[in-house]
Write a protein that holds these residues in place. Structure first.
Motif, PDB file in Angstrom:
ATOM      1  N   ILE A  53     -43.450  -4.548  37.489  1.00  0.00           N
ATOM      2  CA  ILE A  53     -42.300  -5.497  37.939  1.00  0.00           C
ATOM      3  C   ILE A  53     -40.335  -4.479  36.685  1.00  0.00           C
ATOM      4  O   ILE A  53     -41.435  -3.903  35.832  1.00  0.00           O
ATOM      5  CB  ILE A  53     -42.564  -6.424  36.353  1.00  0.00           C
ATOM      6  N   HIS A  54     -40.068  -4.816  36.866  1.00  0.00           N
ATOM      7  CA  HIS A  54     -38.839  -4.876  36.352  1.00  0.00           C
ATOM      8  C   HIS A  54     -38.779  -5.190  34.995  1.00  0.00           C
ATOM      9  O   HIS A  54     -38.675  -6.309  35.579  1.00  0.00           O
ATOM     10  CB  HIS A  54     -37.235  -3.929  37.240  1.00  0.00           C
ATOM     11  N   ASP A  55     -38.562  -4.935  34.170  1.00  0.00           N
ATOM     12  CA  ASP A  55     -37.972  -5.892  32.926  1.00  0.00           C
ATOM     13  C   ASP A  55     -37.146  -6.044  32.764  1.00  0.00           C
ATOM     14  O   ASP A  55     -37.075  -6.825  32.218  1.00  0.00           O
ATOM     15  CB  ASP A  55     -39.223  -4.959  30.999  1.00  0.00           C
ATOM     16  N   LYS A  56     -35.917  -5.632  32.737  1.00  0.00           N
ATOM     17  CA  LYS A  56     -34.729  -5.814  32.555  1.00  0.00           C
ATOM     18  C   LYS A  56     -34.027  -7.582  34.235  1.00  0.00           C
ATOM     19  O   LYS A  56     -33.156  -8.043  33.959  1.00  0.00           O
ATOM     20  CB  LYS A  56     -33.788  -4.436  32.963  1.00  0.00           C
ATOM     21  N   CYS A  57     -34.500  -7.086  34.925  1.00  0.00           N
ATOM     22  CA  CYS A  57     -34.233  -8.318  35.526  1.00  0.00           C
ATOM     23  C   CYS A  57     -35.912  -9.445  36.083  1.00  0.00           C
ATOM     24  O   CYS A  57     -35.259 -10.689  36.846  1.00  0.00           O
ATOM     25  CB  CYS A  57     -33.863  -7.408  37.120  1.00  0.00           C
ATOM     26  N   GLY A  58     -36.768  -8.622  35.938  1.00  0.00           N
ATOM     27  CA  GLY A  58     -38.431  -9.525  36.299  1.00  0.00           C
ATOM     28  C   GLY A  58     -38.435  -9.559  37.746  1.00  0.00           C
ATOM     29  O   GLY A  58     -39.615 -10.108  38.097  1.00  0.00           O
ATOM     30  N   PHE A  82     -38.040   2.672  41.801  1.00  0.00           N
ATOM     31  CA  PHE A  82     -37.084   2.117  42.920  1.00  0.00           C
ATOM     32  C   PHE A  82     -37.197   0.690  42.024  1.00  0.00           C
ATOM     33  O   PHE A  82     -38.238   0.040  42.158  1.00  0.00           O
ATOM     34  CB  PHE A  82     -36.888   2.788  44.325  1.00  0.00           C
ATOM     35  N   CYS A  83     -35.939  -0.178  41.895  1.00  0.00           N
ATOM     36  CA  CYS A  83     -36.527  -2.312  42.112  1.00  0.00           C
ATOM     37  C   CYS A  83     -35.718  -2.462  42.736  1.00  0.00           C
ATOM     38  O   CYS A  83     -34.423  -2.136  43.223  1.00  0.00           O
ATOM     39  CB  CYS A  83     -35.465  -2.274  40.367  1.00  0.00           C
ATOM     40  N   CYS A  84     -36.836  -3.151  43.589  1.00  0.00           N
ATOM     41  CA  CYS A  84     -35.853  -3.674  45.427  1.00  0.00           C
ATOM     42  C   CYS A  84     -35.399  -4.393  44.887  1.00  0.00           C
ATOM     43  O   CYS A  84     -34.151  -5.269  45.376  1.00  0.00           O
ATOM     44  CB  CYS A  84     -36.890  -4.015  46.310  1.00  0.00           C
ATOM     45  N   HIS A  85     -35.396  -5.605  44.128  1.00  0.00           N
ATOM     46  CA  HIS A  85     -33.848  -6.703  43.530  1.00  0.00           C
ATOM     47  C   HIS A  85     -32.797  -5.837  42.552  1.00  0.00           C
ATOM     48  O   HIS A  85     -31.861  -6.365  43.329  1.00  0.00           O
ATOM     49  CB  HIS A  85     -34.533  -7.312  42.105  1.00  0.00           C
ATOM     50  N   CYS A  86     -32.411  -4.849  41.861  1.00  0.00           N
ATOM     51  CA  CYS A  86     -31.228  -4.242  41.365  1.00  0.00           C
ATOM     52  C   CYS A  86     -31.119  -3.204  42.376  1.00  0.00           C
ATOM     53  O   CYS A  86     -29.758  -3.205  42.628  1.00  0.00           O
ATOM     54  CB  CYS A  86     -31.841  -3.555  40.237  1.00  0.00           C
ATOM     55  N   ARG A  87     -31.899  -3.196  43.765  1.00  0.00           N
ATOM     56  CA  ARG A  87     -31.147  -1.815  44.637  1.00  0.00           C
ATOM     57  C   ARG A  87     -30.947  -0.579  44.516  1.00  0.00           C
ATOM     58  O   ARG A  87     -30.161   0.139  44.454  1.00  0.00           O
ATOM     59  CB  ARG A  87     -30.956  -2.706  45.896  1.00  0.00           C
TER      60      ARG A  87
HETATM   61 ZN   LIG Z   1     -34.308  -4.464  38.664  1.00  0.00          ZN
END
Ligand SMILES: [Zn+2]
Length: 109
Positions: A53-58, A82-87
């Motif tokens: 989990i990316h703590d900046k975006c969840g 890599f965060c696939c939500h923030c890309r």
């Molecule tokens: Zn993210």
């Protein structure tokens, strides 16, 4: 007999000089370095976990098995992921921005 490589790309092919190039469509690198199958076969010091989990975006990102096993074999192998939500890529480690899914354990520690 030639020496076995310590690292490869995720598909087991040799590391290329341009693997860090970013694909603008996805934000991901052209390729990711992992510990070679031979190195990973030596054993793991952490459980093999596929998602963080990316703590900046969840947002939740799930990786392929070669990357997950590299984290399990050497938790300090990567400086970012890599965060696939923030890309985009962000730091891991004690000061990093990711925890393993379902835990409060930081990725890269
Ligand atoms: Zn993210």
């Amino acid at each position: 007999m030639s020496e076995l490589p310590k690292t490869t790309l995720t598909d087991g092919t040799p590391v290329t000089p341009d693997h860090r190039e970013i694909d603008p469509a996805t934000g991901m690198q052209k390729g990711y370095v992992v510990l070679s199958e031979y190195e990973r076969a030596k054993g793991f010091v952490r459980p093999v976990r596929r998602s963080y989990i990316h703590d900046k975006c969840g947002g939740l990102t799930t990786m392929g098995i070669a990357l997950a096993e590299t984290y399990a074999a050497d938790p300090y192998f990567y400086s970012g992921t890599f965060c696939c939500h923030c890309r985009n890529h962000f730091p891991v480690g004690d000061e990093g921005e990711f925890v393993w899914d379902g835990t409060d354990e930081k990725v890269g520690t």
